[in-house]
Each structure stands twice: as C-alpha cells, then as structure tokens.
Design a protein around this motif. Structure first.
Motif, short mmCIF file in Angstrom:
data_model
loop_
_atom_site.label_atom_id
_atom_site.label_comp_id
_atom_site.label_asym_id
_atom_site.label_seq_id
_atom_site.Cartn_x
_atom_site.Cartn_y
_atom_site.Cartn_z
N ASN A 74 13.87 31.14 16.63
CA ASN A 74 13.10 31.09 15.38
C ASN A 74 13.42 29.82 14.59
O ASN A 74 13.16 29.73 13.40
N HIS A 75 14.00 28.83 15.25
CA HIS A 75 14.40 27.58 14.60
C HIS A 75 14.19 26.44 15.59
O HIS A 75 14.13 26.67 16.80
N PRO A 76 14.10 25.21 15.09
CA PRO A 76 13.92 24.07 16.00
C PRO A 76 15.22 23.74 16.74
O PRO A 76 16.31 24.13 16.29
N PRO A 77 15.12 23.01 17.84
CA PRO A 77 16.34 22.61 18.56
C PRO A 77 17.14 21.59 17.75
O PRO A 77 16.59 20.88 16.91
N ASP A 78 18.42 21.55 17.99
CA ASP A 78 19.32 20.56 17.38
C ASP A 78 19.44 19.42 18.38
O ASP A 78 20.07 19.57 19.42
N LEU A 79 18.86 18.28 18.05
CA LEU A 79 18.82 17.16 18.98
C LEU A 79 20.20 16.57 19.27
O LEU A 79 20.37 15.86 20.25
N ASN A 80 21.18 16.87 18.42
CA ASN A 80 22.55 16.37 18.62
C ASN A 80 23.49 17.45 19.14
O ASN A 80 24.70 17.27 19.14
N ALA A 81 22.95 18.58 19.57
CA ALA A 81 23.79 19.71 19.98
C ALA A 81 24.74 19.35 21.12
O ALA A 81 25.91 19.72 21.10
N GLU A 82 24.24 18.63 22.11
CA GLU A 82 25.11 18.28 23.25
C GLU A 82 26.23 17.35 22.84
O GLU A 82 27.37 17.53 23.26
N GLU A 83 25.94 16.37 22.00
CA GLU A 83 26.99 15.46 21.56
C GLU A 83 28.00 16.17 20.67
O GLU A 83 29.20 15.95 20.79
N LYS A 84 27.54 17.06 19.79
CA LYS A 84 28.47 17.82 18.95
C LYS A 84 29.36 18.70 19.80
O LYS A 84 30.57 18.79 19.55
N ASP A 85 28.79 19.33 20.81
CA ASP A 85 29.57 20.20 21.70
C ASP A 85 30.63 19.37 22.45
O ASP A 85 31.79 19.78 22.53
N ALA A 86 30.22 18.23 22.98
CA ALA A 86 31.17 17.35 23.69
C ALA A 86 32.25 16.84 22.73
O ALA A 86 33.42 16.76 23.09
N PHE A 87 31.86 16.51 21.51
CA PHE A 87 32.80 16.02 20.49
C PHE A 87 33.87 17.08 20.20
O PHE A 87 35.07 16.80 20.19
N ILE A 88 33.43 18.33 20.02
CA ILE A 88 34.38 19.42 19.73
C ILE A 88 35.31 19.65 20.92
O ILE A 88 36.52 19.82 20.74
N LYS A 89 34.78 19.62 22.14
CA LYS A 89 35.62 19.80 23.32
C LYS A 89 36.67 18.71 23.41
O LYS A 89 37.84 18.97 23.72
N GLU A 90 36.28 17.47 23.13
CA GLU A 90 37.24 16.36 23.18
C GLU A 90 38.27 16.47 22.05
O GLU A 90 39.43 16.13 22.24
N LEU A 91 37.84 16.93 20.88
CA LEU A 91 38.80 17.14 19.78
C LEU A 91 39.85 18.17 20.17
O LEU A 91 41.05 17.96 19.94
N LYS A 92 39.41 19.28 20.77
CA LYS A 92 40.36 20.31 21.21
C LYS A 92 41.35 19.73 22.20
O LYS A 92 42.56 19.95 22.10
N ALA A 93 40.83 19.00 23.17
CA ALA A 93 41.70 18.39 24.18
C ALA A 93 42.63 17.36 23.54
O ALA A 93 43.82 17.28 23.88
N GLY A 94 42.11 16.60 22.61
CA GLY A 94 42.89 15.56 21.95
C GLY A 94 44.06 16.09 21.14
O GLY A 94 45.16 15.55 21.20
N VAL A 95 43.83 17.15 20.36
CA VAL A 95 44.92 17.68 19.53
C VAL A 95 45.99 18.36 20.37
O VAL A 95 47.12 18.52 19.94
N ARG A 96 45.64 18.75 21.60
CA ARG A 96 46.60 19.39 22.49
C ARG A 96 47.29 18.42 23.44
O ARG A 96 48.25 18.78 24.10
#
Length: 141
Positions: A74-96
């Motif tokens: 019921n909402h439009p796609p987020d055109l930056n969703a893949e980059e945000k997801d990759a960014f969060i995954k790298e942040l998790k890996a980075g802090v660990r």
C-alpha cells in the motif's frame, strides 16, 4: 482450579537479526517457514509503520528473483532500500570487527558511510547510535 495461577515462562526476546529480503525496493521479513517443499512466507517490513499487509513467499533455498508477491503493497517502493540494507549490515560487521574494536562508534559509522553515502544520508548517526552500542555489546544480534 480455585486461585490457581498459571505461570508462564518469560518470553524470549526476538532476535533483531531476523532475516530480511529486499526485492524491487520493498523490504520483507521472514514470518514463517512451512510446507513441503518448504517455503518462506514473508511480510512487509513496513507493516507497523504504514499498516502494509503485503505478503510474499520464496523457496527456503531460493534466490531473490524467485520471490513471488502474493498481496500487494500500500506504499511506493524505497529506491534506496538495498543500499540502506547493505549499509546496516556493514555497520553491524564494523562495530563487531577486531580491526575496529578500539575505534569510536562515530569513526566506524563515518568509515562505512564513505562507501554507502545514500544509506548514510537516510540513516544518520544520531538515529542509529543506540543500535551501534547494542550491536557492539551483544555479538549474538
């Protein structure tokens, strides 16, 4: 059964590392695995925020292009969703990571933000700082 109280075991916290799938700008969470052959039944990650009831399914060992949407969004796609997801995954890996264990969380964020500028623009340090602390403290997440 007079005055008997059923004691429940405390609920376990749901792991925040819940499987996420990004497909065509939409983010899905794994809800359940069922069936024969087993399928993953997915729900839209925007359910709480926008009330989106979109659903999808994918074979357990399937690739993202095999994802089939069964209920529309019921909402439009987020055109930056893949980059945000990759960014969060790298942040998790980075802090660990061992190489970053003595770096400040801001330094880890800034280092990874250079690689994912769109993700960093949409997820500022201030909004993810508490998650960074939690991820560094609890490696199981």
């Amino acid at each position: 059964m007079d005055n008997l109280r059923m004691e429940r075991e405390p609920r376990k916290k749901r792991m925040s590392s819940r499987m996420r799938f990004v497909h065509q700008g939409f983010v899905y969470h794994n809800n359940v695995i069922a069936g024969s052959p087993p399928l993953r039944y997915l729900g839209c990650a925007e359910h709480k925020r926008s009330g989106c009831r979109a659903r999808a399914m994918i074979p357990v060992d399937g690739l993202i292009h095999e994802l089939k949407v069964t209920q529309p969004h019921n909402h439009p796609p987020d055109l930056n969703a893949e980059e945000k997801d990759a960014f969060i995954k790298e942040l998790k890996a980075g802090v660990r990571s061992v190489s970053m264990e003595n770096a400040t969380l801001k330094k880890v964020y800034d280092t990874i933000a250079e690689v994912f500028p769109k993700g960093a623009k949409e997820i500022p340090f201030k909004s993810i700082c508490s998650s960074l602390h939690r991820w560094r403290k609890n490696h199981e997440l």
